[in-house]
Structures are given as C-alpha cells and as structure tokens.
Design a protein around this motif. Structure first.
Motif, PDB file in Angstrom:
ATOM      1  N   GLN A  13     -58.316  10.735  28.517  1.00  0.00           N
ATOM      2  CA  GLN A  13     -57.585  10.607  29.768  1.00  0.00           C
ATOM      3  C   GLN A  13     -56.263  11.361  29.703  1.00  0.00           C
ATOM      4  O   GLN A  13     -55.704  11.589  28.613  1.00  0.00           O
ATOM      5  N   GLU A  14     -55.785  11.718  30.857  1.00  0.00           N
ATOM      6  CA  GLU A  14     -54.485  12.396  30.935  1.00  0.00           C
ATOM      7  C   GLU A  14     -53.436  11.571  30.204  1.00  0.00           C
ATOM      8  O   GLU A  14     -53.387  10.354  30.330  1.00  0.00           O
ATOM      9  N   VAL A  78     -57.135  23.671   9.019  1.00  0.00           N
ATOM     10  CA  VAL A  78     -55.993  23.719   9.927  1.00  0.00           C
ATOM     11  C   VAL A  78     -56.260  22.712  11.044  1.00  0.00           C
ATOM     12  O   VAL A  78     -57.403  22.574  11.503  1.00  0.00           O
ATOM     13  N   TYR A  79     -55.202  22.046  11.475  1.00  0.00           N
ATOM     14  CA  TYR A  79     -55.334  21.017  12.499  1.00  0.00           C
ATOM     15  C   TYR A  79     -54.435  21.349  13.692  1.00  0.00           C
ATOM     16  O   TYR A  79     -53.308  21.806  13.511  1.00  0.00           O
ATOM     17  N   LEU A  80     -54.960  21.084  14.874  1.00  0.00           N
ATOM     18  CA  LEU A  80     -54.170  21.232  16.091  1.00  0.00           C
ATOM     19  C   LEU A  80     -54.025  19.848  16.698  1.00  0.00           C
ATOM     20  O   LEU A  80     -54.999  19.282  17.213  1.00  0.00           O
ATOM     21  N   GLN A  81     -52.824  19.310  16.610  1.00  0.00           N
ATOM     22  CA  GLN A  81     -52.536  18.005  17.196  1.00  0.00           C
ATOM     23  C   GLN A  81     -52.104  18.216  18.641  1.00  0.00           C
ATOM     24  O   GLN A  81     -51.143  18.949  18.898  1.00  0.00           O
ATOM     25  N   MET A  82     -52.809  17.581  19.553  1.00  0.00           N
ATOM     26  CA  MET A  82     -52.529  17.767  20.977  1.00  0.00           C
ATOM     27  C   MET A  82     -52.151  16.421  21.580  1.00  0.00           C
ATOM     28  O   MET A  82     -52.968  15.494  21.593  1.00  0.00           O
ATOM     29  N   ASN A  83     -50.929  16.341  22.048  1.00  0.00           N
ATOM     30  CA  ASN A  83     -50.420  15.104  22.645  1.00  0.00           C
ATOM     31  C   ASN A  83     -50.121  15.317  24.118  1.00  0.00           C
ATOM     32  O   ASN A  83     -49.981  16.452  24.585  1.00  0.00           O
ATOM     33  N   ASN A  84     -50.020  14.207  24.830  1.00  0.00           N
ATOM     34  CA  ASN A  84     -49.704  14.255  26.254  1.00  0.00           C
ATOM     35  C   ASN A  84     -50.600  15.267  26.977  1.00  0.00           C
ATOM     36  O   ASN A  84     -50.116  16.133  27.724  1.00  0.00           O
ATOM     37  N   LEU A  85     -51.877  15.129  26.752  1.00  0.00           N
ATOM     38  CA  LEU A  85     -52.824  16.095  27.308  1.00  0.00           C
ATOM     39  C   LEU A  85     -52.864  16.029  28.825  1.00  0.00           C
ATOM     40  O   LEU A  85     -52.702  14.965  29.437  1.00  0.00           O
ATOM     41  N   LYS A  86     -53.094  17.179  29.417  1.00  0.00           N
ATOM     42  CA  LYS A  86     -53.144  17.329  30.864  1.00  0.00           C
ATOM     43  C   LYS A  86     -54.505  17.887  31.268  1.00  0.00           C
ATOM     44  O   LYS A  86     -55.159  18.560  30.460  1.00  0.00           O
ATOM     45  N   PRO A  87     -54.925  17.662  32.499  1.00  0.00           N
ATOM     46  CA  PRO A  87     -56.214  18.203  32.940  1.00  0.00           C
ATOM     47  C   PRO A  87     -56.321  19.718  32.739  1.00  0.00           C
ATOM     48  O   PRO A  87     -57.404  20.226  32.438  1.00  0.00           O
TER      49      PRO A  87
END
Length: 115
Positions: A13-14, A78-87
């Motif tokens: 979810q967003e 390698v890791y890509l941490q993605m926070n506060n994701l948006k549509p």
C-alpha cells in the motif's frame, strides 16, 4: 557467466516499504558500480539508484530521501530499501552491473504500490 537475480518485489500500500535484493554470481559487486533501474508500463527504463564501487550512492530526484542502497560483501548482494512508496513507484525493478566490459541484467522484480 555473470548472473544477477532480483527478489523482494510485491504488492504494497501507499506509504509502505519494500526491500529489493540483487544477488550476483560470477562477478564481485564491490568491484563495480551497481545500478537499479525500473520500467513502468508504457514508459522507458529509468535509472533509479547507483552504488559505486567505493560505496557512494546516487538517486534520481523522485526517490531521493525515500530509497537507500546497501551492500553485503559476504552475500555478494546489493539491496534497495524503498520507504514511503508511492503509486508512481510501480514498475519492474532491475539491477545491472557492467563486468569486464559487458552489461548484465537481472530478470526484474515487480513492485506494485496501491493507493
């Protein structure tokens, strides 16, 4: 032969978070830049983030402050941490490495962010 395998995508979810992984075999991630790209439906592939061999990171403006990159030497990953994701982050995410003069890509992992 170099092989890059992404994982960790999914439906979120967003405002949620995901951590993508890129596991490398046949190469050493610490010796080169590693890039994360994404491609949304109907759009061109876009460079999202880079970690240099020296550990410096760069991000496209739209993800600055929300995404981060880390590396695990023991796992050659390698890791890509993605926070506060948006549509608008919805896309297939790919990692990429240039090794011995050739570009290698993983198969991609789908990230879908619902509003």
């Amino acid at each position: 032969q170099v092989r890059l395998v992404e994982s960790g995508g999914g439906l979120v979810q967003e405002g949620g978070s995901l951590r993508l992984s890129c596991a490398a075999s046949g190469s050493i991630i610490y010796l080169t830049d590693i890039n994360w790209h994404r491609q949304a439906p109907g759009k061109e592939r876009e460079l999202v983030a880079t970690v240099s061999s020296g550990g410096q990171t760069q991000f496209v403006g739209s993800v600055e402050g929300r995404f981060s990159i880390s590396r695990d030497r023991a796992r050659n990953s390698v890791y890509l941490q993605m926070n506060n994701l948006k549509p608008e982050d919805t896309a297939v995410y790919y990692c990429n490495q240039r090794w011995k003069g050739r570009d290698f890509w993983g198969q991609g992992t789908q990230v879908t962010v619902s509003s």
